[in-house]
Enzyme design. Structure first.
Site, PDB file in Angstrom:
ATOM      1  N   ASP A 299      28.808  22.642  64.186  1.00  0.00           N
ATOM      2  CA  ASP A 299      28.247  21.279  64.168  1.00  0.00           C
ATOM      3  C   ASP A 299      28.881  20.446  65.278  1.00  0.00           C
ATOM      4  O   ASP A 299      28.194  19.802  66.080  1.00  0.00           O
ATOM      5  CB  ASP A 299      28.558  20.659  62.789  1.00  0.00           C
ATOM      6  CG  ASP A 299      27.751  19.409  62.495  1.00  0.00           C
ATOM      7  OD1 ASP A 299      27.997  18.808  61.435  1.00  0.00           O
ATOM      8  OD2 ASP A 299      26.894  19.039  63.308  1.00  0.00           O
TER       9      ASP A 299
ATOM     10  N   GLY B  35      31.978  29.550  57.517  1.00  0.00           N
ATOM     11  CA  GLY B  35      33.220  29.000  58.098  1.00  0.00           C
ATOM     12  C   GLY B  35      33.890  28.075  57.096  1.00  0.00           C
ATOM     13  O   GLY B  35      34.385  28.511  56.044  1.00  0.00           O
TER      14      GLY B  35
HETATM   15  N1  APR Z   1      28.545  29.051  68.359  1.00  0.00           N
HETATM   16  C1  APR Z   1      28.199  29.922  67.375  1.00  0.00           C
HETATM   17  N2  APR Z   1      28.826  29.989  66.186  1.00  0.00           N
HETATM   18  C2  APR Z   1      29.872  29.138  65.997  1.00  0.00           C
HETATM   19  C3  APR Z   1      30.294  28.209  66.982  1.00  0.00           C
HETATM   20  C4  APR Z   1      29.587  28.196  68.208  1.00  0.00           C
HETATM   21  N3  APR Z   1      29.904  27.355  69.195  1.00  0.00           N
HETATM   22  N4  APR Z   1      31.365  27.502  66.472  1.00  0.00           N
HETATM   23  C5  APR Z   1      31.591  28.000  65.233  1.00  0.00           C
HETATM   24  N5  APR Z   1      30.706  28.986  64.951  1.00  0.00           N
HETATM   25  C6  APR Z   1      30.593  29.806  63.749  1.00  0.00           C
HETATM   26  C7  APR Z   1      31.814  29.966  62.888  1.00  0.00           C
HETATM   27  O1  APR Z   1      32.697  30.928  63.448  1.00  0.00           O
HETATM   28  C8  APR Z   1      31.182  30.445  61.599  1.00  0.00           C
HETATM   29  O2  APR Z   1      30.926  31.839  61.683  1.00  0.00           O
HETATM   30  O3  APR Z   1      29.644  29.178  62.889  1.00  0.00           O
HETATM   31  C9  APR Z   1      29.810  29.714  61.574  1.00  0.00           C
HETATM   32  C10 APR Z   1      29.708  28.573  60.576  1.00  0.00           C
HETATM   33  O4  APR Z   1      30.972  27.933  60.456  1.00  0.00           O
HETATM   34  P1  APR Z   1      31.099  26.329  60.374  1.00  0.00           P
HETATM   35  O5  APR Z   1      30.743  25.754  61.672  1.00  0.00           O
HETATM   36  O6  APR Z   1      32.455  26.039  59.790  1.00  0.00           O
HETATM   37  O7  APR Z   1      29.943  25.909  59.345  1.00  0.00           O
HETATM   38  P2  APR Z   1      29.881  25.990  57.747  1.00  0.00           P
HETATM   39  O8  APR Z   1      30.764  27.052  57.197  1.00  0.00           O
HETATM   40  O9  APR Z   1      28.418  26.048  57.445  1.00  0.00           O
HETATM   41  O10 APR Z   1      30.483  24.590  57.286  1.00  0.00           O
HETATM   42  C11 APR Z   1      29.747  23.429  57.564  1.00  0.00           C
HETATM   43  O11 APR Z   1      31.584  22.391  58.637  1.00  0.00           O
HETATM   44  O12 APR Z   1      31.621  21.650  60.774  1.00  0.00           O
HETATM   45  C12 APR Z   1      31.455  21.249  59.489  1.00  0.00           C
HETATM   46  O13 APR Z   1      29.957  19.392  59.628  1.00  0.00           O
HETATM   47  C13 APR Z   1      30.068  20.743  59.237  1.00  0.00           C
HETATM   48  O14 APR Z   1      30.662  19.902  57.081  1.00  0.00           O
HETATM   49  C14 APR Z   1      29.969  20.939  57.753  1.00  0.00           C
HETATM   50  C15 APR Z   1      30.698  22.262  57.542  1.00  0.00           C
END
Ligand code: APR
Length: 173
Positions: free
Chosen positions: A34, A119
């Site tokens: 995000d 994540g």
């Molecule tokens: N490109 C691709 N994948 C990515 C990137 C990127 N630039 N950055 C992180 N990821 C991957 C992580 O490694 C993980 O496998 O995206 C996947 C989802 O992880 P998160 O971003 O932590 O998302 P999520 O687990 O759905 O949690 C969502 O996290 O960032 C906050 O605002 C968001 O509150 C929400 C929560």
């Protein structure tokens, strides 16, 4: 013939019609993918998201891509993992289904997904990727668009889990 591709990349660099954001229900940005998408898209993305007034878990919203290579961002809100007996599987499946429905309605040809909820939201990766692959295959079997679905893994380890799950799914069907 629609295609499913598994790759390791930073999703903000992909030149596809839409990238999917693993957002939170406020749609006002965060960390992880995000944060990366908002940083790469620029402030206009947040301005458009603000006007959307949030998004319930399992649903998806479409915005412009702004400074991203992708023309659109599809924001979806995955479930937080609470052990698996709070409807997490179905909510995660709905994220993929609703994102694909939005892409099809917008006549998009290519869409890239991150590994939603695996994540910060702590959804077990193997369980999540089986749900994701199953939902995408089911949708592509009954819809002409999108014709390219990319699973964009951030690490080689994640990519290996997706590839293993995809191989097993292909064998079992
Ligand atoms: N490109 C691709 N994948 C990515 C990137 C990127 N630039 N950055 C992180 N990821 C991957 C992580 O490694 C993980 O496998 O995206 C996947 C989802 O992880 P998160 O971003 O932590 O998302 P999520 O687990 O759905 O949690 C969502 O996290 O960032 C906050 O605002 C968001 O509150 C929400 C929560």
């Amino acid at each position: 013939m629609p295609s499913i591709e598994i790759l390791q990349a930073d999703i903000t660099t992909l030149d596809v019609d839409a990238i999917v954001n693993a957002a939170n229900s406020s749609l006002l940005g965060g960390g992880g993918v995000d944060g990366a998408i908002h940083r790469a898209a620029g402030p206009e993305l947040l301005a458009e998201c603000r006007a959307l007034g949030g998004c319930p878990t399992g649903e998806a919203r479409l915005t412009g891509g702004y400074r991203l290579a992708a023309r659109f961002v599809i924001h979806t809100v995955g479930p937080v993992w609470h052990g698996g007996s709070h409807g997490e599987d179905e909510l995660l499946a709905a994220c993929y289904r609703n994102s694909l429905e939005l892409a099809a309605r917008q006549q998009l040809r290519s869409i890239a997904f991150p590994s939603i909820s695996t994540g910060v939201y702590r959804f077990p990766l193997e369980r999540a990727c089986c749900i994701a692959l199953r939902e995408v295959r089911a949708f592509l079997a009954t819809h002409p668009l999108p014709e390219r679905v990319l699973f964009c893994c951030f690490s080689a380890a994640d990519r290996a889990v997706y590839e293993q799950a995809y191989t097993e799914l292909a064998k079992s069907s």
